[in-house]
Design a protein around this motif. Structure first.
Motif, PDB file in Angstrom:
ATOM      1  N   VAL A 103       0.845  -1.198   0.000  1.00 51.48           N
ATOM      2  CA  VAL A 103       0.000   0.000   0.000  1.00 51.48           C
ATOM      3  C   VAL A 103       0.877   1.243   0.000  1.00 51.48           C
ATOM      4  O   VAL A 103       1.521   1.570   1.001  1.00 51.48           O
ATOM      5  N   GLN A 104       0.913   1.944  -1.115  1.00 52.05           N
ATOM      6  CA  GLN A 104       1.803   3.100  -1.272  1.00 52.05           C
ATOM      7  C   GLN A 104       1.496   4.206  -0.261  1.00 52.05           C
ATOM      8  O   GLN A 104       2.403   4.846   0.263  1.00 52.05           O
ATOM      9  N   LEU A 105       0.221   4.440   0.012  1.00 53.92           N
ATOM     10  CA  LEU A 105      -0.163   5.555   0.874  1.00 53.92           C
ATOM     11  C   LEU A 105       0.247   5.348   2.322  1.00 53.92           C
ATOM     12  O   LEU A 105       0.212   6.288   3.115  1.00 53.92           O
ATOM     13  N   LYS A 106       0.638   4.122   2.684  1.00 61.56           N
ATOM     14  CA  LYS A 106       1.025   3.847   4.068  1.00 61.56           C
ATOM     15  C   LYS A 106       2.525   3.626   4.216  1.00 61.56           C
ATOM     16  O   LYS A 106       2.972   3.120   5.246  1.00 61.56           O
ATOM     17  N   TRP A 107       3.317   4.036   3.210  1.00 62.23           N
ATOM     18  CA  TRP A 107       4.750   3.741   3.287  1.00 62.23           C
ATOM     19  C   TRP A 107       5.399   4.414   4.487  1.00 62.23           C
ATOM     20  O   TRP A 107       6.347   3.868   5.075  1.00 62.23           O
ATOM     21  N   HIS A 110       4.743   2.225   7.493  1.00 67.83           N
ATOM     22  CA  HIS A 110       5.585   1.033   7.405  1.00 67.83           C
ATOM     23  C   HIS A 110       7.043   1.364   7.710  1.00 67.83           C
ATOM     24  O   HIS A 110       7.729   0.610   8.411  1.00 67.83           O
ATOM     25  N   ASN A 111       7.505   2.494   7.195  1.00 63.61           N
ATOM     26  CA  ASN A 111       8.890   2.890   7.439  1.00 63.61           C
ATOM     27  C   ASN A 111       9.132   3.138   8.921  1.00 63.61           C
ATOM     28  O   ASN A 111      10.165   2.742   9.477  1.00 63.61           O
ATOM     29  N   GLY A 112       8.164   3.786   9.574  1.00 62.50           N
ATOM     30  CA  GLY A 112       8.287   4.039  11.007  1.00 62.50           C
ATOM     31  C   GLY A 112       8.272   2.750  11.815  1.00 62.50           C
ATOM     32  O   GLY A 112       9.042   2.595  12.769  1.00 62.50           O
ATOM     33  N   LEU A 113       7.404   1.804  11.434  1.00 61.67           N
ATOM     34  CA  LEU A 113       7.351   0.518  12.127  1.00 61.67           C
ATOM     35  C   LEU A 113       8.663  -0.247  11.964  1.00 61.67           C
ATOM     36  O   LEU A 113       9.158  -0.869  12.905  1.00 61.67           O
ATOM     37  N   LEU A 114       9.211  -0.202  10.767  1.00 65.20           N
ATOM     38  CA  LEU A 114      10.470  -0.897  10.513  1.00 65.20           C
ATOM     39  C   LEU A 114      11.614  -0.270  11.299  1.00 65.20           C
ATOM     40  O   LEU A 114      12.472  -0.970  11.843  1.00 65.20           O
ATOM     41  N   LEU A 115      11.627   1.061  11.361  1.00 66.49           N
ATOM     42  CA  LEU A 115      12.647   1.757  12.139  1.00 66.49           C
ATOM     43  C   LEU A 115      12.526   1.391  13.615  1.00 66.49           C
ATOM     44  O   LEU A 115      13.531   1.120  14.284  1.00 66.49           O
ATOM     45  N   TRP A 116      11.323   1.378  14.107  1.00 65.18           N
ATOM     46  CA  TRP A 116      11.069   1.007  15.507  1.00 65.18           C
ATOM     47  C   TRP A 116      11.526  -0.428  15.756  1.00 65.18           C
ATOM     48  O   TRP A 116      12.197  -0.726  16.745  1.00 65.18           O
ATOM     49  N   LEU A 117      11.181  -1.322  14.826  1.00 63.33           N
ATOM     50  CA  LEU A 117      11.554  -2.720  14.997  1.00 63.33           C
ATOM     51  C   LEU A 117      13.066  -2.905  14.963  1.00 63.33           C
ATOM     52  O   LEU A 117      13.610  -3.757  15.662  1.00 63.33           O
ATOM     53  N   SER A 118      13.759  -2.086  14.149  1.00 62.54           N
ATOM     54  CA  SER A 118      15.216  -2.203  14.066  1.00 62.54           C
ATOM     55  C   SER A 118      15.882  -1.928  15.405  1.00 62.54           C
ATOM     56  O   SER A 118      16.983  -2.411  15.681  1.00 62.54           O
ATOM     57  N   ILE A 119      15.196  -1.166  16.252  1.00 65.36           N
ATOM     58  CA  ILE A 119      15.712  -0.883  17.591  1.00 65.36           C
ATOM     59  C   ILE A 119      15.297  -1.982  18.567  1.00 65.36           C
ATOM     60  O   ILE A 119      16.097  -2.454  19.373  1.00 65.36           O
ATOM     61  N   VAL A 120      14.027  -2.401  18.460  1.00 66.86           N
ATOM     62  CA  VAL A 120      13.518  -3.412  19.376  1.00 66.86           C
ATOM     63  C   VAL A 120      14.259  -4.739  19.222  1.00 66.86           C
ATOM     64  O   VAL A 120      14.544  -5.425  20.207  1.00 66.86           O
ATOM     65  N   VAL A 121      14.609  -5.116  17.969  1.00 65.55           N
ATOM     66  CA  VAL A 121      15.271  -6.412  17.764  1.00 65.55           C
ATOM     67  C   VAL A 121      16.717  -6.423  18.261  1.00 65.55           C
ATOM     68  O   VAL A 121      17.368  -7.461  18.232  1.00 65.55           O
ATOM     69  N   LYS A 122      17.197  -5.299  18.723  1.00 70.79           N
ATOM     70  CA  LYS A 122      18.550  -5.250  19.289  1.00 70.79           C
ATOM     71  C   LYS A 122      18.551  -5.545  20.793  1.00 70.79           C
ATOM     72  O   LYS A 122      19.604  -5.467  21.428  1.00 70.79           O
ATOM     73  N   TYR A 149       8.254  -7.842   3.452  1.00 73.30           N
ATOM     74  CA  TYR A 149       8.564  -6.447   3.139  1.00 73.30           C
ATOM     75  C   TYR A 149       9.678  -6.317   2.101  1.00 73.30           C
ATOM     76  O   TYR A 149       9.805  -5.283   1.457  1.00 73.30           O
ATOM     77  N   LEU A 150      10.486  -7.347   1.951  1.00 73.53           N
ATOM     78  CA  LEU A 150      11.550  -7.289   0.940  1.00 73.53           C
ATOM     79  C   LEU A 150      10.986  -7.327  -0.470  1.00 73.53           C
ATOM     80  O   LEU A 150      11.696  -7.017  -1.434  1.00 73.53           O
ATOM     81  N   ALA A 151       9.731  -7.689  -0.607  1.00 70.92           N
ATOM     82  CA  ALA A 151       9.084  -7.706  -1.915  1.00 70.92           C
ATOM     83  C   ALA A 151       8.305  -6.416  -2.163  1.00 70.92           C
ATOM     84  O   ALA A 151       7.651  -6.275  -3.194  1.00 70.92           O
ATOM     85  N   GLY A 152       8.400  -5.466  -1.242  1.00 72.51           N
ATOM     86  CA  GLY A 152       7.661  -4.222  -1.375  1.00 72.51           C
ATOM     87  C   GLY A 152       8.204  -3.324  -2.469  1.00 72.51           C
ATOM     88  O   GLY A 152       9.313  -3.526  -2.982  1.00 72.51           O
TER      89      GLY A 152
END
Length: 234
Positions: A103-107, A110-122, A149-152
């Protein structure tokens, strides 16, 4: 010697690159502060994004304002309860699993969730400690969402590369899931679309960048062999 400026340069629709060279200060500071304040009640803030892009050539003009702007954003994050705590992993993952990366309008979401997850998974705990008997293992769920998400095709794809690489080089993940990911990558790179190939290749590059050299050496031959067999479209 005099320089003549074309008439169209005096109009509002001038080129962003040319405008960047004329900036002397961060003239949109108050507008950006207003946009940040509006994040509490509205996500409709894309119309003025071009104003910020003008400063890509002169980022130093924004430097003195960054502390105040970031403080505002952090305060909003805290108000929304988006702290980086271990207890956030399960609800974040559940929410992430229910998103559609296409969904393009929610990028931005999604970007914010991924950034947040990049911190949480540490978090410095073995992820198996967060498993429950009512769902798949946390480690497997995170990997499955990363693959999705790699297919986005949105701007969030770049963050998906980073999160996947950081996750796959975790000490408790690399031994159990990295070999399987490399096998999956081989299948994707030899069969799937060019867009999917971009995501997988970027993740592999990130894995070899963030992983320890002696640990990556055992996978180097297989990855190189796969890359050499890829047929890219001209």
């Amino acid at each position: 010697m005099t320089l003549e400026v074309a008439d169209e340069c005096t109009e509002k629709e001038f080129d962003v690159i040319g405008l960047g060279c004329l900036k002397e200060s961060f003239t949109e500071h108050s507008e950006v502060e207003k946009l940040i304040d509006e994040l509490r009640t509205s996500a409709q803030h894309q119309s003025n994004q071009t104003d910020i892009h003008q400063y890509q050539e002169q980022p130093h003009l924004i430097d003195s304002h960054l502390d105040g702007l970031l403080t505002k954003i952090i305060n909003i994050i805290r108000e929304e309860g988006l702290d980086y705590e271990t207890a956030d992993l399960e609800p974040l993952l559940h929410y992430w699993e229910n998103q559609d990366p296409g969904v393009q309008l929610k990028w931005e979401t999604h970007n914010g969730l991924l950034l947040w997850l990049s911190i949480v998974v540490k978090i410095p705990f073995h992820l198996q400690r967060f498993d429950t008997s009512t769902s798949e293992p946390i480690m497997e769920r995170i990997l499955n969402v990363c693959k999705k998400y790699l297919a986005g095709t949105t701007k969030a794809l770049d963050m998906a590369f980073y999160v996947s690489a950081i996750y796959l080089t975790r000490p408790d993940v690399k031994d159990s899931y990295l070999p399987g990911f490399i096998n999956w990558a081989h299948e994707v790179l030899t069969k799937d679309s060019a867009q999917f190939k971009e995501g997988v290749l970027s993740t592999l590059a990130g894995v070899f960048k963030h992983g320890q050299r002696e640990q990556m050496m055992e996978h180097a031959h297989a990855v190189l062999r796969t890359i050499l067999t890829i047929k890219f479209q001209p």
